[in-house]
Structures are given as C-alpha cells and as structure tokens.
Scaffold this active site. Sequence first.
Site, PDB file in Angstrom:
ATOM      1  N   GLU A 119      -1.815 -16.026  -0.403  1.00 38.29           N
ATOM      2  CA  GLU A 119      -0.694 -16.757   0.189  1.00 38.29           C
ATOM      3  C   GLU A 119      -0.897 -16.867   1.704  1.00 38.29           C
ATOM      4  O   GLU A 119      -0.219 -16.236   2.508  1.00 38.29           O
ATOM      5  CB  GLU A 119       0.618 -16.051  -0.170  1.00 38.29           C
TER       6      GLU A 119
ATOM      7  N   ARG B 107      -5.122 -11.942  -5.443  1.00 32.33           N
ATOM      8  CA  ARG B 107      -3.716 -11.624  -5.157  1.00 32.33           C
ATOM      9  C   ARG B 107      -3.509 -10.163  -4.742  1.00 32.33           C
ATOM     10  O   ARG B 107      -2.757  -9.863  -3.817  1.00 32.33           O
ATOM     11  CB  ARG B 107      -2.896 -11.926  -6.414  1.00 32.33           C
TER      12      ARG B 107
ATOM     13  N   GLU C  67       9.999 -17.375  -0.071  1.00 31.70           N
ATOM     14  CA  GLU C  67       8.897 -18.066  -0.749  1.00 31.70           C
ATOM     15  C   GLU C  67       8.762 -19.410  -0.046  1.00 31.70           C
ATOM     16  O   GLU C  67       9.602 -20.294  -0.218  1.00 31.70           O
ATOM     17  CB  GLU C  67       9.191 -18.259  -2.241  1.00 31.70           C
TER      18      GLU C  67
ATOM     19  N   HIS D 239       6.368 -14.754   1.576  1.00 30.10           N
ATOM     20  CA  HIS D 239       5.491 -15.065   0.445  1.00 30.10           C
ATOM     21  C   HIS D 239       5.371 -16.585   0.278  1.00 30.10           C
ATOM     22  O   HIS D 239       5.919 -17.363   1.040  1.00 30.10           O
ATOM     23  CB  HIS D 239       6.052 -14.448  -0.845  1.00 30.10           C
TER      24      HIS D 239
ATOM     25  N   HIS E  54       0.494 -10.630  -0.684  1.00 32.89           N
ATOM     26  CA  HIS E  54      -0.410 -11.197  -1.690  1.00 32.89           C
ATOM     27  C   HIS E  54      -1.485 -12.022  -0.975  1.00 32.89           C
ATOM     28  O   HIS E  54      -1.171 -12.945  -0.225  1.00 32.89           O
ATOM     29  CB  HIS E  54       0.373 -12.054  -2.689  1.00 32.89           C
TER      30      HIS E  54
END
Length: 452
Positions: free
Chosen positions: A200, A255, A399, A325, A197
């Site tokens: 990020e 994104r 994440e 991510h 993405h």
Amino acid sequence: MAVNFRCAVQVLVLLGCVIILSNVLCPVGAYLYNNRYAGDQVFRITPSNKEEVQVLKKLLGNIKVDLWQPNSASLIRHNATVDVHVRRNDTRGLRTRLQREHIDFKVFISNLQKEIEKQTGHRSSRKRRSESQYDYEVYHSLEEIQSWMFEMNRTHRHLVDMFSIGRSYEGRPLYILQLGKRTRSYEKAVWIDCGVHAREWIGPAFCQWFVKEALHSYQYDSVMRRLMNQLNFYIMPVFNVDGYHFSWTTDRFWRKTRSKNAKYHCRGVDANRNWKVKWCEEGASSQPCDDTYCGPFPESEPEVKAVAKFLRKHKKRVKAYISIHAYAQMLLYPYSYKYATIPNFNCVESAAHNAVTALYSAYGVRYRYGPASTTLYVSSGSSMDWAYRNGIPYAFAFELRDTGYFGFLLPEALINPTCTETMRAVKTISSGLLKKCETGMHQLDRERYPYL
C-alpha cells in the site's frame, strides 16, 4: 600492442551499441521485478447470491490467486465485489468457469506488468540529495524515505526530533519523526503510522506529505500552527520496513512482514492481525501461508511489539491513533472485531463525519465512514482496536484511494490530490482534540485493560 588496442576499442564500441540498443528496446523499468507479472490480470467479480459465493470460493481455492479485496476468501459475500490478481496461466481458465457459472465479472487490469511500470516510471530519477529537490509526488524506496527523514531532522531542528523505537525482524531501524516545538512539553499527542501493509505505497507517500505540509505551512497556516503549538505528532512513515523494502525489490504485492516460520516455508505475518486484542479470532488466519496470518502469538512481530511498547508508554498523552491504509476510500473506527457500538460513539462518529466532509471539500471524493466491522469487514487483532482498548479515545484507520480501478497501483499523478484531501481530514481530526467532547468518555476508562 596496436592489435590489442584495436580489439579493445572494438569491444568498447560493441558494448556501447549493446547499451544503446538495450535502452531503446528495453527502456528503464521494462523488466521491473524480472517481468514476473507480464500477462497477469486483475478480475473484479460480483457474486449475486450465496450459491455463487460458494462456487467462487471453490474456484479461487483451486488456483493460486492474490486477493486484493477482500483480503481473505472467508470474507467474500454476495453482491459485494471481489478484486483478485490472477496469474497469466490461470486467467483463461477462470474466465471460462465464471462465464459457465454465469457469475458477473470484468477484467480491471489486463496486463499487470504494464500497470506496474506505468505507476513507478523511471526509478533512476528518484534520487534526491536535498529537501528542496525532494519530489513528494513520486513513490520512494525505503532508503530514500529514511534519508529524507534524516534530512528533515537536520534542517528543522526546532520542530522535528527523529528517533528509533526498535528494529525490524531483518534488523532495520524503526524510525519515528516527532513534530512539535522542542522547547515545550505537550499534554496531548497524535500518532500516525503508514505502510503497515507493504504493497500500500500511497501510505508512506501520505506520511511524508503530512510532515512536509506541517513544516512548510507552520508559518502561514494558522490552523497548522495552532495544532503544532498544542499537539505533538508522532509520524511513522514506514511501519513494515522489511515488507516495504521487499515490495520494491522482489514482490510488488507483498503484504506481510518478512519474519520466518520454523515449520513452514511461508514468510511473514499480517502486522494488522498481530495485536493483543481478540487475537487470531474472526477475520484473521492461523495458517502461515495466508495473507491475514495472525502470527504464532500476539506481538510476535518486533515491529508490532515496538509500536505497542511506545504507545503503552505514552498512552496518557496520545489522544488519537491514525493508521493509513489502501484501498477503499473509507474512514473506519472501532470496533473491527465485533458488531457493537463503542462507548464514546457520538464523539468519534462526529469526528469521522467532520473529517470526511473536510476531505470531500478538496476534490469532491466521497468516503464511506463507520465502524470497521460493518463498513468494511470483521477482523481481529487490529492496531486500531488495540489502540482504542488501551485508552486512546480516537482510533481511526483510513483506506485511501481508490475503489479498485487502480487498486494498489495508484498512479503517481494521484499522490498530490489523494494526500491533499487526506491532509484536510487528518487536520480536522486533530483540531477536534483541542475541543472537549465528554460523551461516554468515563465508560471508555472502565474498558481499559490490556488483553481481552
């Protein structure tokens, strides 16, 4: 002649004054992205019951917003926070409506443009010509990252091999760095991708950090040396090259990929909803203008297709798939698309626990871990589920920091601690591959089939 010369000098002096004044009044970075985010705000909203959830969905549906967490309005739940980027013309109206409906909220970022400029700083200082000068504690553009990859390949020929696995929609090469001794053949490998993405940015920063640490600590870190001697690492610093480039030049919060749709003006596909596993079901959108658009068909995106082809070719050797991510501070494993326990749950759960424990040992930062569907939300067509269902026994999605205070604008000052702690987690997962964990692996073999 003298008059012309005098005029020329006056013009040059005037231009010099303009340049000096512009640097004083408008320092480098003051007009990043043409000042498009000036006055925009990020709200954190917490609906406390189902009625407030419905009201909030309706409110957000009536204005054009950019959902940060969760990434789709369909995933809004009561007692779960919603981080949303609101344009300056809509901030007052949204605040009024939320107050009227007694829905709890706070403004996390009061001026998004200022936060962007704080994060990126002076881009003119980013150019780095050699590896020794390369600054791993700033964010780098795609061009800089690719130049760095060439440099790493040139200066570490005994441990690095660089190659392309294809081209993006806009024709950019999809580069991979393979780490490991060129003189040996390896039975096991680890795949790590970053930048799926575009917005990020901490992802590509980590992939670069991992390569730097692996190569620089090879001589003195016995754990890293053992890993490099027994495993190949395939590192893809920027998966979504077109989107990442676009996030630097035009839209900081882009994104998706940048592919065109014949019927709609909206561009791009969510590269983490485009995989051939329960494609375009719950948690993915069939609407091309949505951030979670699954694409016209599985592997429609050349970036996804290229990586899937490479992993299929090497799936007997690739024992771990890791995708980086942001943001949420979580370590996720399958399944994303359903509420069910994976066959080798005990092995994967243990690996995740050990990784999160190692991460915590660096700075005391806590990560939640568990199946993606219950720990984060349900999503179909993800790379992690695809990797797992194609026979890669350890599939994870990190994440990274933070939990919303900075969101996608994690300051450069936090690159070092974020990457340092994540490095510990990834090394722990990789070290686990060198030990045996038999629980449920025979069941995973029975689940290997390419399309569900």
